[in-house]
Write a protein that holds these residues in place. Structure first.
Motif, mmCIF file in Angstrom:
data_model
loop_
_atom_site.group_PDB
_atom_site.id
_atom_site.type_symbol
_atom_site.label_atom_id
_atom_site.label_comp_id
_atom_site.label_asym_id
_atom_site.label_seq_id
_atom_site.Cartn_x
_atom_site.Cartn_y
_atom_site.Cartn_z
ATOM 1 N N SER A 151 0.773 -1.224 -0.092
ATOM 2 C CA SER A 151 0.048 -0.026 -0.045
ATOM 3 C C SER A 151 0.892 1.364 -0.147
ATOM 4 O O SER A 151 2.096 1.404 0.052
ATOM 5 C CB SER A 151 -1.025 0.149 1.166
ATOM 6 N N PHE A 152 0.465 2.376 -0.284
ATOM 7 C CA PHE A 152 0.707 3.684 0.178
ATOM 8 C C PHE A 152 -0.348 4.769 0.122
ATOM 9 O O PHE A 152 -1.450 4.467 -0.345
ATOM 10 C CB PHE A 152 1.925 4.137 -1.237
ATOM 11 N N ARG A 153 0.031 5.862 0.669
ATOM 12 C CA ARG A 153 -1.048 6.964 0.766
ATOM 13 C C ARG A 153 -0.490 8.146 -0.374
ATOM 14 O O ARG A 153 0.758 8.303 -0.169
ATOM 15 C CB ARG A 153 -0.990 7.558 2.318
ATOM 16 N N LEU A 154 -1.434 8.549 -1.055
ATOM 17 C CA LEU A 154 -1.113 9.515 -2.200
ATOM 18 C C LEU A 154 -1.655 10.861 -1.491
ATOM 19 O O LEU A 154 -2.937 10.924 -1.001
ATOM 20 C CB LEU A 154 -1.896 9.137 -3.369
ATOM 21 N N VAL A 155 -0.858 12.009 -1.472
ATOM 22 C CA VAL A 155 -1.240 13.034 -1.004
ATOM 23 C C VAL A 155 -1.105 14.166 -2.071
ATOM 24 O O VAL A 155 0.106 14.336 -2.681
ATOM 25 C CB VAL A 155 -0.309 13.417 0.110
ATOM 26 N N PHE A 185 -5.876 6.687 0.323
ATOM 27 C CA PHE A 185 -4.872 5.401 0.617
ATOM 28 C C PHE A 185 -5.484 4.261 -0.179
ATOM 29 O O PHE A 185 -6.573 3.824 -0.447
ATOM 30 C CB PHE A 185 -5.503 4.903 2.455
ATOM 31 N N TRP A 186 -4.204 3.764 -0.891
ATOM 32 C CA TRP A 186 -4.351 2.804 -1.969
ATOM 33 C C TRP A 186 -3.717 1.469 -1.434
ATOM 34 O O TRP A 186 -2.704 1.268 -1.233
ATOM 35 C CB TRP A 186 -3.627 3.254 -3.413
ATOM 36 N N ASP A 187 -4.480 0.447 -1.247
ATOM 37 C CA ASP A 187 -4.049 -0.918 -0.872
ATOM 38 C C ASP A 187 -4.223 -2.082 -1.719
ATOM 39 O O ASP A 187 -4.701 -1.755 -2.961
ATOM 40 C CB ASP A 187 -4.292 -1.212 0.439
ATOM 41 N N GLY A 188 -3.832 -3.398 -1.452
ATOM 42 C CA GLY A 188 -4.130 -4.509 -2.331
ATOM 43 C C GLY A 188 -3.036 -4.385 -3.422
ATOM 44 O O GLY A 188 -3.309 -5.008 -4.731
ATOM 45 N N LEU A 189 -1.851 -3.864 -3.432
ATOM 46 C CA LEU A 189 -0.715 -3.578 -4.322
ATOM 47 C C LEU A 189 0.377 -5.003 -4.180
ATOM 48 O O LEU A 189 0.229 -5.648 -3.255
ATOM 49 C CB LEU A 189 -0.122 -2.236 -4.196
ATOM 50 N N ASP A 235 -17.223 21.848 -4.707
ATOM 51 C CA ASP A 235 -18.354 22.221 -5.677
ATOM 52 C C ASP A 235 -17.611 22.734 -7.193
ATOM 53 O O ASP A 235 -18.425 23.212 -7.574
ATOM 54 C CB ASP A 235 -19.417 23.330 -5.073
ATOM 55 N N SER A 236 -16.400 22.483 -7.040
ATOM 56 C CA SER A 236 -15.837 23.052 -8.235
ATOM 57 C C SER A 236 -15.287 21.963 -9.154
ATOM 58 O O SER A 236 -14.635 22.391 -10.231
ATOM 59 C CB SER A 236 -14.653 23.976 -8.001
ATOM 60 N N GLY A 237 -15.439 20.729 -8.837
ATOM 61 C CA GLY A 237 -14.766 19.700 -9.454
ATOM 62 C C GLY A 237 -14.732 18.516 -8.885
ATOM 63 O O GLY A 237 -15.031 18.422 -7.717
ATOM 64 N N TYR A 238 -13.817 17.403 -9.412
ATOM 65 C CA TYR A 238 -13.601 16.215 -8.996
ATOM 66 C C TYR A 238 -12.004 15.876 -9.477
ATOM 67 O O TYR A 238 -11.482 16.407 -10.371
ATOM 68 C CB TYR A 238 -14.694 15.244 -9.188
ATOM 69 N N TYR A 239 -11.850 14.697 -8.858
ATOM 70 C CA TYR A 239 -10.453 14.215 -9.154
ATOM 71 C C TYR A 239 -10.625 12.811 -9.779
ATOM 72 O O TYR A 239 -11.543 12.031 -9.461
ATOM 73 C CB TYR A 239 -9.569 14.011 -7.922
ATOM 74 N N LEU A 240 -9.863 12.407 -10.763
ATOM 75 C CA LEU A 240 -9.693 11.110 -11.433
ATOM 76 C C LEU A 240 -8.107 10.534 -11.039
ATOM 77 O O LEU A 240 -7.380 11.303 -11.334
ATOM 78 C CB LEU A 240 -9.805 11.109 -12.781
ATOM 79 N N LEU A 241 -8.235 9.491 -10.007
ATOM 80 C CA LEU A 241 -6.876 9.058 -9.756
ATOM 81 C C LEU A 241 -6.921 7.904 -10.273
ATOM 82 O O LEU A 241 -7.559 6.741 -10.299
ATOM 83 C CB LEU A 241 -7.074 9.071 -8.113
ATOM 84 N N GLU A 242 -5.699 7.395 -10.989
ATOM 85 C CA GLU A 242 -5.369 6.251 -11.645
ATOM 86 C C GLU A 242 -4.066 5.623 -11.282
ATOM 87 O O GLU A 242 -3.209 6.326 -11.015
ATOM 88 C CB GLU A 242 -5.241 6.481 -13.234
ATOM 89 N N VAL A 243 -3.995 4.361 -10.985
ATOM 90 C CA VAL A 243 -2.874 3.867 -10.603
ATOM 91 C C VAL A 243 -2.644 2.406 -11.237
ATOM 92 O O VAL A 243 -3.532 1.630 -11.451
ATOM 93 C CB VAL A 243 -2.788 3.094 -9.102
#
Length: 421
Positions: free
Chosen positions: A228-232, A270-274, A240-248
């Motif tokens: 795992s790792f945490r992305l910051v 936090f992304w796990d299962g790697l 209210d101004s948008g959203y994020y697309l996060l790809e790994v």
């Protein structure tokens, strides 16, 4: 083994005997903005002399910080039977005033209820009532003698999960493995293990690390483990101004891409299962309905399986430096105390309180501070003492005694010892 990594990391991180330059004007850039909270052990486990030295250390830290509503704000919580807030974030706007307030703090005494103090710290860091500001970096500096009367790992992890950067300064006692797990990762950047009389040595370097943690940063990874790792990332959008697309996606198999859509007010995930020892490409795409924001891309490599060791040197040898501290909870207990006696110019005697019958053996790891290689000595489970010889005169050593259980797990306790002239 776990304890080998601990001392190897500690020896690397304690190479402070060299001259450390004072940070120049660039270090005090107005780009550093955040809320800095000091958590000081003022319980009865700390002597009056130690508490006064710690206050002097913290006072030196805050004295030259760029305090102000648009820069750094600082607060302080004292640990005791009933933790208290010494002053809130928005009270002092100059380093001199904050330094004077730190020096005036009175020791609470009583139990070391660190868990309660961390709960109080969480309230301080997140509420405007205490002067905390939304959208700025949060940093906690915990100065401790290493002990706690109640559970501290869970509330500390809660703070880290909310994006708080945790620095720990230990004055030499307690379980190094527990402290390395409590600090932000990696431990060599966030944990200082220093004698109370040498605290001033780390002031310039720690001050610089605190300010660096408060500067706006692009997408980066923290708390990297084998799975795992945490992305910051800095706040680029609002709710209210948008959203994020996060790809790994793993570099060895780009087709195994994983994606997440996150709200615009998110600043970490936090992304796990790697997979262990695998390089991942991470892409953060800010989708704004107000203006264009460029995607950010980084590469992150997970550590070896189970976060286990990086042993530098001969695998079968009894000395070497290690580069990674695993943090794995165990049910077994560590030796309850370490006693150093019969100190001579080239030797001293180490003994420890016996631990349960399920101990397979003891491992004694010792090395000179600051820096230097660690040496390992195995002791049968039927014994609880040994003599370390062939040492250097007038030298401080870190000694770690680990109880190795039949389950394969370890629990350890560390202490300092000095040879005579």
């Amino acid at each position: 083994m776990i304890v080998r990594a601990a001392l190897g990391l500690l020896c690397l991180q304690l190479a402070l005997g060299q001259s450390i330059p004072e940070p120049g004007p660039a270090t005090h850039s107005p780009a550093a903005q955040g809320d800095l909270l000091f958590l000081l052990d003022s319980s009865a486990s700390v002597s009056y002399y130690e508490f006064s030295r710690v206050k002097e250390f913290v006072g030196q830290l805050v004295q030259s910080l760029p305090l102000g509503s648009g820069a750094v704000q600082t607060s302080m919580v004292l640990v005791g039977s009933k933790p208290t807030v010494e002053f809130p974030f928005d009270r002092y706007r100059s380093g001199a005033a904050a330094q004077e307030a730190v020096r005036a703090a009175k020791q609470l005494m009583g139990d070391t209820n660190t868990g309660l103090a961390l709960d109080l710290a969480k309230e301080q860091l997140l509420t405007s009532k205490a002067g905390a500001r939304p959208g700025v970096r949060k940093v906690l500096v915990w100065v401790t003698d290493g002990g706690s009367s109640n559970e501290a790992q869970v509330p500390m992890q809660a703070l880290k999960d909310m994006g708080v950067t945790v620095f720990i300064v230990s004055t030499g006692r307690g379980n190094f493995l527990d402290l390395s797990a409590a600090a932000s990762q990696p431990p060599e950047k966030h944990l200082r293990f220093v004698d109370v009389d040498d605290l001033q040595i780390i002031v310039p370097e720690l001050r610089g690390s605190i300010l660096e943690a408060m500067r706006p940063q692009e997408l980066h990874a923290a708390e990297v483990t084998s799975h795992s790792f945490r992305l910051v990332w800095p706040p680029l959008l609002s709710g209210d101004s948008g959203y994020y697309l996060l790809e790994v996606l793993p570099s060895t198999n780009p087709g195994a891409k994983q994606s997440r859509h996150l709200l615009g007010n998110e600043t970490s995930w936090f992304w796990d299962g790697l997979e262990p020892s695998t390089t991942y490409k991470v892409v953060l795409v800010p989708e704004s309905n107000l203006h264009y924001l460029a995607p950010q891309t980084i590469q992150v490599t997970t550590s070896e399986n189970e976060g286990m060791l990086g042993w530098e040197g001969e695998k079968s040898g009894a000395s070497g430096l290690l580069t990674h501290v695993p943090s794995r909870p165990t049910e077994e207990i560590s030796p309850s105390r370490i006693l150093i006696s019969h100190s001579k110019p080239q030797s001293f005697h180490v003994s420890w309180a016996p631990t349960p019958a399920s101990v397979l053996r003891y491992e004694v790891l010792y090395g000179p501070l600051p820096g230097g290689k660690a040496q390992l000595l195995e002791v049968p489970a039927t014994e609880n003492s040994t003599t370390l010889d062939n040492l250097s005169p007038n030298t401080t050593y870190l000694v770690t005694v680990a109880a190795v259980y039949r389950s394969g797990r370890e629990k350890a306790l560390s202490a300092k010892a000095c040879t005579r002239r």
